[in-house]
Design a protein around this motif. Structure first.
Motif, PDB file in Angstrom:
ATOM      1  N   ILE A 140      11.856 -12.778  52.595  1.00  0.00           N
ATOM      2  CA  ILE A 140      11.399 -11.776  51.615  1.00  0.00           C
ATOM      3  C   ILE A 140      10.264 -10.946  52.189  1.00  0.00           C
ATOM      4  N   VAL A 141       9.278 -11.625  52.775  1.00  0.00           N
ATOM      5  CA  VAL A 141       8.152 -10.907  53.365  1.00  0.00           C
ATOM      6  C   VAL A 141       8.624 -10.062  54.547  1.00  0.00           C
ATOM      7  N   THR A 181       9.422  -4.736  56.716  1.00  0.00           N
ATOM      8  CA  THR A 181      10.331  -3.828  57.425  1.00  0.00           C
ATOM      9  C   THR A 181      10.526  -2.536  56.642  1.00  0.00           C
ATOM     10  N   ASN A 182      10.708  -2.667  55.336  1.00  0.00           N
ATOM     11  CA  ASN A 182      10.888  -1.474  54.504  1.00  0.00           C
ATOM     12  C   ASN A 182       9.624  -0.609  54.481  1.00  0.00           C
ATOM     13  N   VAL A 183       8.456  -1.250  54.506  1.00  0.00           N
ATOM     14  CA  VAL A 183       7.213  -0.479  54.533  1.00  0.00           C
ATOM     15  C   VAL A 183       7.136   0.338  55.825  1.00  0.00           C
ATOM     16  N   ARG A 184       7.443  -0.291  56.950  1.00  0.00           N
ATOM     17  CA  ARG A 184       7.380   0.423  58.221  1.00  0.00           C
ATOM     18  C   ARG A 184       8.374   1.577  58.273  1.00  0.00           C
ATOM     19  N   LEU A 228      14.598   6.850  61.453  1.00  0.00           N
ATOM     20  CA  LEU A 228      14.316   5.427  61.243  1.00  0.00           C
ATOM     21  C   LEU A 228      14.629   5.008  59.813  1.00  0.00           C
ATOM     22  N   ALA A 229      14.296   5.869  58.845  1.00  0.00           N
ATOM     23  CA  ALA A 229      14.521   5.524  57.448  1.00  0.00           C
ATOM     24  C   ALA A 229      16.000   5.438  57.103  1.00  0.00           C
ATOM     25  N   GLY A 266      19.434  -4.413  52.060  1.00  0.00           N
ATOM     26  CA  GLY A 266      18.481  -5.489  52.315  1.00  0.00           C
ATOM     27  C   GLY A 266      17.963  -6.136  51.059  1.00  0.00           C
ATOM     28  N   LEU A 267      17.540  -5.329  50.066  1.00  0.00           N
ATOM     29  CA  LEU A 267      17.016  -5.896  48.819  1.00  0.00           C
ATOM     30  C   LEU A 267      18.110  -6.599  48.030  1.00  0.00           C
ATOM     31  N   LYS A 268      19.315  -6.051  48.059  1.00  0.00           N
ATOM     32  CA  LYS A 268      20.428  -6.710  47.376  1.00  0.00           C
ATOM     33  C   LYS A 268      20.711  -8.068  48.001  1.00  0.00           C
ATOM     34  N   GLY A 269      20.656  -8.134  49.319  1.00  0.00           N
ATOM     35  CA  GLY A 269      20.855  -9.413  49.988  1.00  0.00           C
ATOM     36  C   GLY A 269      19.757 -10.402  49.659  1.00  0.00           C
ATOM     37  N   LEU A 270      18.517  -9.900  49.556  1.00  0.00           N
ATOM     38  CA  LEU A 270      17.421 -10.784  49.175  1.00  0.00           C
ATOM     39  C   LEU A 270      17.634 -11.360  47.788  1.00  0.00           C
TER      40      LEU A 270
END
Length: 425
Positions: free
Chosen positions: A309-310, A315-318, A354-355, A362-366
């Motif tokens: 999760i972290v 990764t999304n922030v970067r 990059l975006a 990713g969030l759906k998988g989380l």
């Protein structure tokens, strides 16, 4: 009381009432044998009817009782008229009223059809009285004995056909499932080969180029950055090796999902959230990590899930919020782990290339991964323009249970739960 028991009870009650009605309608009581006569015949009929209660369990016994009763009724007409049969004028059928149901049940429920047909033949012979040939009696006897038996034979054959078709359908479904599993296994092997040939090749080139840059550069800062890039590439190759192994053999996913603290896994000590924070700080992301409570109370699967999760949040922030500050809060409680990652609004220009990289899942998988371990997950934008990810995980989840639950879900859920790195974009 089951449905069959209710049906048999209604049948018995109806036949008893019908026997009493027939006895009185035919002139009951009669003067012959005033002490025993009509009452003995009615009692015999009731006994045969009551025995029908066990017609599904002991069908041959019920048919045998009906056959013996028919023989006794016929003999009583000749030896003791009026004792068991009220009508002795020769026009009646001297079998119990329960005989059709006994013959039907014996053919349908008996495991010995030969015995059922022998008893049915004897009962039909007594009912038709072929030694006193009469069309009306013979027709009535066949209708009350042989026809129910033939109907039972049809019902038994139909039930057997339904059972055979059902078994064939289940067998075909199992074969189809096995074929689908085989196809999925072949597809996993193909994907593993593609990932190994394409991704590994590119990442290896990046690692080699970073190593070469570290060697040839005279700037100490460039050499340090190159070494960090080379180390990150080596770590990516290691995780990719684990994922390729999962694709080739799903059984190895047990170690990957729950392998916290194992080789190639995520531990709760040095190889934990602090590593992720330091990696983000090294590339210019301001990250504050706040941990409280005893980390040892969380199971390996939970630690691995919190790590992912972290990892995904940073990764999304970067990728989507350059220049923003991040705060990671983790609280270990006795029965749960509370995790929250918040970032402020971006202050730098987003790199579009990059975006736009990654699958966007990713969030759906989380969310799927968190639900597999019995936790809750939520994410969304903040009023100040930032973003937050919040999750509550149980402290303990057995690894085997997690793997079984992930295997029973959809294909996407299975692969996501099996390979932790698959959640990253």
């Amino acid at each position: 009381m089951g449905r069959s028991a209710v049906q048999d009870t209604i049948l018995v009650a109806t036949l008893i009432a019908l026997n009493v009605f027939v006895a009185f309608w035919s002139g009951f009581p009669r003067e012959e044998h005033p002490r025993f006569g009509p009452w003995a015949g009615l009692g015999l009929q009731v006994v045969v009817v009551v025995v029908l209660v066990v017609r599904r369990v002991w069908p041959l016994f019920v048919l045998g009782v009906a056959t013996v009763s028919a023989v006794l009724m016929s003999l009583s007409v000749w030896l003791v008229p009026g004792l068991l049969v009220t009508s002795v004028d020769g026009s009646g059928v001297w079998v119990p009223l329960a005989a059709p149901f006994a013959a039907y049940s014996a053919v349908v429920y008996s495991s010995r059809p030969r015995g059922a047909w022998v008893l049915t033949g004897v009962l039909t012979l007594v009912a038709t009285r072929l030694w006193e040939l009469s069309f009306a009696v013979a027709a009535s006897g066949v209708l009350l004995t042989a026809v129910p038996a033939l109907l039972g034979m049809y019902v038994a054959a139909r039930r057997g056909l339904i059972v055979a078709l059902t078994e064939r359908a289940e067998r075909a479904e199992r074969e189809q499932f096995l074929l689908a599993e085989r196809a999925r296994a072949e597809e996993r092997v193909r994907l593993a080969g593609e990932m190994h040939d394409v991704v590994t090749h590119r990442v290896s080139l990046m690692v080699l180029q970073a190593g070469a840059l570290r060697v040839v550069s005279s700037d100490e800062r460039v050499r340090a950055e190159a070494e960090g890039l080379r180390a990150a590439g080596c770590q990516a190759l290691e995780e990719l090796r684990d994922l390729v192994g999962v694709l080739r053999s799903p059984e190895s996913a047990v170690g990957l999902v729950g392998g916290v603290g194992d080789e190639g896994g995520v531990g709760v000590g040095d190889w934990g959230l602090s590593v992720l924070v330091e990696e983000s700080r090294a590339v210019g992301v301001e990250v504050v990590l706040s941990e409280s409570g005893d980390r040892s109370v969380s199971s390996p699967v939970v630690a691995r899930t919190a790590y992912r999760i972290v990892q995904e949040a940073l990764t999304n922030v970067r990728k989507h919020a350059p220049g923003s500050g991040v705060r990671v809060e983790v609280r270990y409680e006795a029965d749960r782990v509370r995790l929250r990652v918040r970032n402020s609004a971006p202050t730098a220009v987003v790199d579009r290339e990059l975006a736009s990289s990654g699958s966007g899942s990713g969030l759906k998988g989380l969310r799927q991964r968190v639900e597999l371990v019995g936790g809750t997950f939520e994410s969304g934008p903040r009023p100040d323009g930032g973003f937050h990810v919040k999750s509550v995980l149980p402290s303990y989840v057995p690894t085997t249970v997690t793997w079984i639950r992930s295997d029973s879900g959809s294909d996407n859920g299975t692969q996501s739960a099996s390979a932790g790195t698959a959640f990253n974009e």
